[in-house]
Structure formats: C-alpha cells, structure tokens
Write a protein that holds these residues in place. Structure first.
Motif, PDB file in Angstrom:
ATOM      1  N   GLN A 206      13.366   9.806  -3.649  1.00 43.57           N
ATOM      2  CA  GLN A 206      14.292   9.348  -2.588  1.00 43.57           C
ATOM      3  C   GLN A 206      13.579   9.200  -1.243  1.00 43.57           C
ATOM      4  O   GLN A 206      13.917   8.327  -0.437  1.00 43.57           O
ATOM      5  N   ASP A 207      12.575  10.036  -1.017  1.00 47.13           N
ATOM      6  CA  ASP A 207      11.803   9.872   0.222  1.00 47.13           C
ATOM      7  C   ASP A 207      11.023   8.557   0.200  1.00 47.13           C
ATOM      8  O   ASP A 207      10.908   7.870   1.221  1.00 47.13           O
ATOM      9  N   LEU A 208      10.522   8.217  -0.985  1.00 48.72           N
ATOM     10  CA  LEU A 208       9.794   6.942  -1.079  1.00 48.72           C
ATOM     11  C   LEU A 208      10.730   5.765  -0.826  1.00 48.72           C
ATOM     12  O   LEU A 208      10.380   4.824  -0.116  1.00 48.72           O
TER      13      LEU A 208
ATOM     14  N   THR B 187       0.836  -1.216   0.000  1.00 51.79           N
ATOM     15  CA  THR B 187       0.000   0.000   0.000  1.00 51.79           C
ATOM     16  C   THR B 187       0.864   1.256   0.000  1.00 51.79           C
ATOM     17  O   THR B 187       0.616   2.200  -0.756  1.00 51.79           O
ATOM     18  N   VAL B 188       1.914   1.223   0.855  1.00 49.78           N
ATOM     19  CA  VAL B 188       2.793   2.387   0.915  1.00 49.78           C
ATOM     20  C   VAL B 188       3.442   2.636  -0.448  1.00 49.78           C
ATOM     21  O   VAL B 188       3.509   3.778  -0.934  1.00 49.78           O
ATOM     22  N   ALA B 189       3.898   1.549  -1.100  1.00 48.13           N
ATOM     23  CA  ALA B 189       4.533   1.696  -2.417  1.00 48.13           C
ATOM     24  C   ALA B 189       3.559   2.314  -3.426  1.00 48.13           C
ATOM     25  O   ALA B 189       3.895   3.262  -4.154  1.00 48.13           O
ATOM     26  N   ALA B 190       2.318   1.797  -3.440  1.00 47.25           N
ATOM     27  CA  ALA B 190       1.336   2.290  -4.412  1.00 47.25           C
ATOM     28  C   ALA B 190       0.940   3.734  -4.123  1.00 47.25           C
ATOM     29  O   ALA B 190       1.018   4.617  -5.000  1.00 47.25           O
ATOM     30  N   VAL B 191       0.547   3.989  -2.867  1.00 47.75           N
ATOM     31  CA  VAL B 191       0.125   5.348  -2.515  1.00 47.75           C
ATOM     32  C   VAL B 191       1.274   6.339  -2.672  1.00 47.75           C
ATOM     33  O   VAL B 191       1.096   7.465  -3.157  1.00 47.75           O
ATOM     34  N   GLY B 192       2.500   5.886  -2.301  1.00 45.69           N
ATOM     35  CA  GLY B 192       3.688   6.748  -2.427  1.00 45.69           C
ATOM     36  C   GLY B 192       3.920   7.131  -3.878  1.00 45.69           C
ATOM     37  O   GLY B 192       4.174   8.304  -4.200  1.00 45.69           O
ATOM     38  N   SER B 193       3.815   6.131  -4.793  1.00 44.35           N
ATOM     39  CA  SER B 193       4.025   6.420  -6.215  1.00 44.35           C
ATOM     40  C   SER B 193       2.994   7.437  -6.700  1.00 44.35           C
ATOM     41  O   SER B 193       3.302   8.373  -7.446  1.00 44.35           O
ATOM     42  N   TRP B 194       1.759   7.215  -6.248  1.00 39.90           N
ATOM     43  CA  TRP B 194       0.685   8.138  -6.643  1.00 39.90           C
ATOM     44  C   TRP B 194       1.007   9.557  -6.152  1.00 39.90           C
ATOM     45  O   TRP B 194       0.821  10.532  -6.862  1.00 39.90           O
ATOM     46  N   MET B 195       1.563   9.638  -4.920  1.00 38.17           N
ATOM     47  CA  MET B 195       1.904  10.952  -4.369  1.00 38.17           C
ATOM     48  C   MET B 195       3.058  11.582  -5.148  1.00 38.17           C
ATOM     49  O   MET B 195       3.116  12.794  -5.325  1.00 38.17           O
TER      50      MET B 195
END
Ligand code: ADP
Ligand code: MG
Length: 579
Positions: A277-279, A260-268
């Motif tokens: 780099q923060d992701l 979820t973090v990977a998906a939502v992070g990419s979207w952000m």
C-alpha cells in the motif's frame, strides 16, 4: 528590478482582486489534489489491513469525501479557467490600448522610418500570448510549487530512500531546462520579427494591389511573399526543434522516475522494507510530483513566448515622441494669422552636421490674411516649409512664430486646430462621405456638413451618389474620382474653418475642368484667411498677392506675378519653361 520588469508587473495592479482570487483558487485546487492520494493510502493501508469492523461503510464515506473534494477541484478549475483568463485578457487589452495610444503620440519623423505592417504586428501578434502568460504564469508556478513541495514532504514521510531516488534527476532537469530556455527565447523573438516582416509585405502588397495588377506584378509579389513565408517557416523549424528536444527529454525523465520507483519499490517489497500500500501511495504521489515538473516545462515555454512579445511591446513604448508639448504650453487661440520664419534651418535627419539641410537660415514673413504663393522646382523644400508650420517636424535651428508666439510654446493640438491643409494626395478614411467631412469637426451638425460641402462644390456630386452623404467611399476613398476626393478634403477644411490655410499642390493631379471647380472652392475658402499656396502650374497663382520663389539658397525672389516677370529672373524662366 529592471524597469522592464516593473512595467511588466504594473499591469496587474488594476486587477489585483481577481488575480488574488485566482491564486487562492489555484491554492485550494493544488491542496485538494494532494489530499486525495492520502485518502486512498488510508483506504488501502489502514482500513483494509487493520480489519475495520465496518470497512465497507468507511470506504463509502471516504468515497463520498473524495467526491466532495473533486467537486471543490471542479469549482476551482472552472474559476481559474474563466476568471483567470479574463484577468489576463483585460491586461492584454490594457497593453493594446496603451500601444495604440502611444502610436498616436509619435511624430512624423518616427513614421518616416516605420512600416505599417510591422507596427500592426506588434499590436496584434506580439501581444497574443501575453494573456496566457499573465495569469497562467503565476498560477502554474504556485500550483507546481505546492504540489512539488507537498508531495515531496509526503513522499519522505512514506519512505525516505525512495523519495531521494525520485529526487535525483531533478537537478539535471533544471540545468537542461535553463540551457534550452535561452535558445528558445532567441527563436521566439526571431519568429516574431519574421511574422512582422510577413505582415509588412502583405500590407504593402495589398495596399498597392492596383499597382501590382497594372504592372502584372502578381507573380513577383507572390515570390517575395513566399520568400518571407519561407524564412518564417525556417525560424519556426528551429523553434520547434528545440521545443521537441525539450519536451521529449523532460517527459522521458519524468517517466523514468515513475518506472524506477516502481521497480526499486517492488524490489524493496521483496526485501520487506516497504509495504504494497505504501508503494501504491508512493506511485500516486510520484505522479503528483512529476506533473508539476511537466507544468513548469510548459510554463517556461509560455514564459519565453509571452516575454518575447512583451519585450517588443516594451521597446516600442520606450520610444519617446520627439515632438512634445512644453510643460507650460499654452492654448493658441483667436489667431490672426501672421506667420514668421526666423533664421530657420532644417534637415530631415535632425542632424545638421551630417546631412544636407533642406534649407538654411530661412527668413519668411507672411502677414495676417495675406494670399501668398510659394514656387520653386520639385524637391526644393516647399512641402517641408509647410510641414514646419503645424510643427510636424522640428527645425534644427531658428524659430517659427504665429502672431508673434513661438509655436513650440503652445500645445500641438491648439496649434494644429488653427491650420488647414489640403494636399495633392488626399487621405480619406474608410467610411461614409459624412464621416469623412466630419473629420474636420466631429461635433458639426448635418446642416454644417452640407454647408461645407456646398462651398467646396461637393454637394452636387454627393447627392448623385447612391446613398448621398451616407455612401460608403471604400478604403482611402477608392470609389471616388480624384477631383471628388479632393473636394471632400476641401469640405473637411471648410468645416474645420481654420484661420491659416495651406494648399500644397492641391490641384496638381486634376484635369483642367476639375481644377477650375476646385480652384473656385479654394479661393472661396481662402477669403479672409492667411493662405499659403504651392502650385505646380504657375497659371493658378497669378493672382496671389505675393509670390515667393524658393531655391537652394532660400527665398530667391519675391513680388507679384507682373513684377517677377519683369525681373526676368528665376520666376520668369520657370514661368516660360512650364507654361
Ligand atoms: P518640394 O519642394 O517638392 O515639396 P519637399 O519639401 O517635399 O520638396 O522635399 C525637399 C527635400 O527633402 C527633397 O530632397 C526630399 O527628398 C527630402 N524629403 C522630403 N520628405 C522627406 C522625409 N520625410 N524624409 C527625408 N527626406 C525627405
Ligand atoms: Mg511637395
């Protein structure tokens, strides 16, 4: 805090130093593992994007720093695994010793109701998991807490909404874990009970293997064993089912967090509210965040497993020995050998109102140096009387005195040192002839052992054994004949040299020839001592100074052989029916 917990924690006390060191190393290891992703973030973020003049050199330095940190982690992990485990193992060692010592204190009444296999299982199986729990428990808790909180703080510093998202499943996990934990605890306890049953069955069957074979009971034994083994498998099945659900669900949720973090992070990133780099840093920390959760999952399992063992240990430790020395107990020494029973009532249940008494209001006087025989039909309580004198059991009412001293007012050790018992079923320990005779007095010299063996008419047959006194006699002396075993047990008492002797059907299981030899040894042993003889064959006690005839009503008749025959009472009937 409950007494059980206080007891559980008390085992840390002697190893506090090692334990604290272990915890410190765990702390350092947890901290370094939190620092490394920070450095990576620095490289991918600051160093690469802000166009450092000599970026390559900085990266090299940071790489070396990370290597050094890994080195520290390596050292810490080694220490934790080695010293930490040793602390746990030492504590387990203490628990084991304590339990075994406790077993030695418990009395006949306790052992009457216990099964050896089950008692052994408590010492071996039940304490097995406790090493792991004792040191991994606190260590895992601390490492997990630091990693969890540390990574949470860092995650919040990077990006608050994303950090909160990662946090959402945690309360569900906690509820789920606590529900399943309770179920697992029950199955762990059940496992232990079942394995104890298996051990009991096995001990019983193997100890009686000669009976099993003579009755061709092998198939029945295998069948009974399989039954127990099946039950164990069944409880393991429940156990593993819970564990499987537990692990699968929790692993799944931690995986879900990462995904979820990977998906939502990419979207952000697409919406420019997060940098790449923060992701990357975030994903590295999410791992640092979910790993302790997994560790906690493992810990709870370990905890339930270890605690179920500790609980069974604790149950046993809480059983108080029912016969203990009085606080002001004296040493019983220089005994002449007068024995008195004063109004003694006894029942094996220890509860005179519910159970039938073996005897009631029994009075008995044996003066020092007397040779007294006790007769009566089987089950009337002859052996029981003999068990009361060394205080193997406590009378419900009345007193027993030796030389006028109440036996409850002296130490059990000093009392039992004054009494030698030769029984029908001899118990010999696995070991050599020498070791077994020496059991009577461990500090005796070899010459004294030989002297005792000679007086017990055992020396000759011992010398014919392949290694003489150093011959291994097998478990329970299985390599010796009945008469030989009996002579060793008499030698053991000769060596002990007590002023009071009890022969409880000592010659009943022997053939006539061995009986004669042993009768001679016994009479030699009895000289100048108070001797109480129980004999099945009345011919062997005709020369007793006094014969007591025991019946349900207590001492029914007494006198010498001739006197009793003339009386034509119970003894005369007994004599004519047997001889
Ligand atoms: P005996 O005169 O044949 O030596 P015992 O003293 O061994 O008789 O037994 C007296 C009675 O006590 C018997 O009825 C026996 O069943 C019972 N008994 C013996 N030992 C125990 C025990 N450990 N627990 C309960 N009952 C026992
Ligand atoms: Mg008996």
């Amino acid at each position: 805090m409950s007494a059980k917990w206080r007891k559980f924690l008390s085992y840390y006390r002697p190893y506090m130093k090692g334990f604290i060191a272990d915890m410190c190393f765990a702390l350092v290891a947890a901290a370094t593992s939190l620092v490394i992703p920070l450095i990576i973030r620095y490289i991918t973020g600051t160093v690469l994007t802000e166009g450092f003049a000599n970026a390559n050199q900085t990266i090299l330095y940071l790489f070396l720093l990370m290597l050094a940190l890994l080195g520290v982690e390596f050292g810490c992990n080694y220490f934790i695994a080695y010293v930490g485990h040793m602390v746990g193992a030492r504590m387990e060692y203490d628990l084991r010793n304590e339990l075994f010592t406790h077993y030695q204190k418990l009395s006949f009444r306790f052992y009457d109701d216990q099964k050896v296999g089950s008692l052994m299982s408590r010492v071996t199986n039940d304490l097995f998991e406790i090493t792991e729990l004792y040191h991994h428990g606190p260590e895992d808790l601390m490492i997990s807490a630091i990693k969890l909180l540390g990574s949470l703080v860092i995650l919040c510093m990077i990006n608050v909404p994303l950090a909160l998202l990662a946090l959402v499943p945690v309360p569900f996990m906690i509820v789920f874990a606590s529900v399943l934990n309770r179920k697992m605890k029950r199955t762990f306890k059940k496992n232990r009970e079942r394995i104890a049953e298996i051990n009991t069955r096995m001990e019983d069957s193997l100890s009686g293997i000669r009976v099993v074979k003579s009755f061709t009971g092998e198939d029945m034994e295998i069948h009974k064993f399989t039954e127990g083994n099946d039950l164990f498998l069944l409880s393991k099945k429940d156990n593993y089912r819970y564990m499987a659900i537990y692990h699968a669900v929790l692993w799944c949720i931690t995986g879900l967090i990462t995904v979820t973090v990977a998906a939502v992070g990419s979207w952000m990133i697409g919406r420019n509210s997060l940098t790449l780099q923060d992701l990357i840093a975030f994903l590295l920390y999410v791992n640092n965040f979910t790993e302790p959760i997994r560790k906690l999952v493992n810990f709870t399992e370990q905890f339930q497993n270890g605690m179920s063992g500790f609980e069974r240990f604790y149950e046993m430790i809480c059983i108080e020995p029912d016969i203990e020395d009085a606080p002001d107990a004296k040493e019983l020494s220089s005994v002449k050998g007068t024995i008195d029973f004063d109004n003694v009532t006894f029942s094996y249940g220890g509860n005179p109102t519910r159970e039938a008494n073996v005897f009631s209001h029994l009075n008995l006087h044996i003066h020092a140096g007397e040779y007294v025989a006790l007769v009566g039909h089987s089950g009337v309580g002859k052996t029981t009387i003999c068990s009361l004198i060394p205080r193997f059991y406590e009378p419900n009412e009345g007193h027993i005195t030796i030389d006028g001293t109440d036996i409850t007012s002296v130490t059990q050790k000093s009392l039992r040192r004054q009494i030698g018992i030769v029984q029908q079923d001899v118990y010999l320990f696995a070991g050599t002839v020498l070791e077994n005779i020496r059991y009577g007095r461990p500090e005796a010299s070899f010459e004294e052992v030989v002297e005792a063996a000679k007086r017990a008419n055992a020396h000759e047959f011992i010398m014919e054994l392949p290694n003489g006194y150093d011959t291994d006699i097998g478990q329970r002396g299985i390599k010796l004949s009945g008469g030989q075993k009996q002579r060793l047990s008499i030698a053991r008492v000769f060596l002990k040299n007590p002023p009071i002797l009890i022969f409880d059907e000592a010659t009943s299981s022997l053939d006539n020839e061995s009986e004669k030899v042993i009768q001679d040894s016994l009479e030699d042993l009895a000289k100048d001592r108070t001797t109480l003889v129980i004999a099945h064959r009345l011919s062997t006690i005709q020369n007793a100074e006094r014969i007591l005839v025991l019946s349900e009503n207590g001492i029914e008749e007494e006198g010498t052989h001739e006197e009793l025959l003339q009386k034509e009472g119970v003894y005369a009937r007994l004599y004519h029916s047997v001889e």
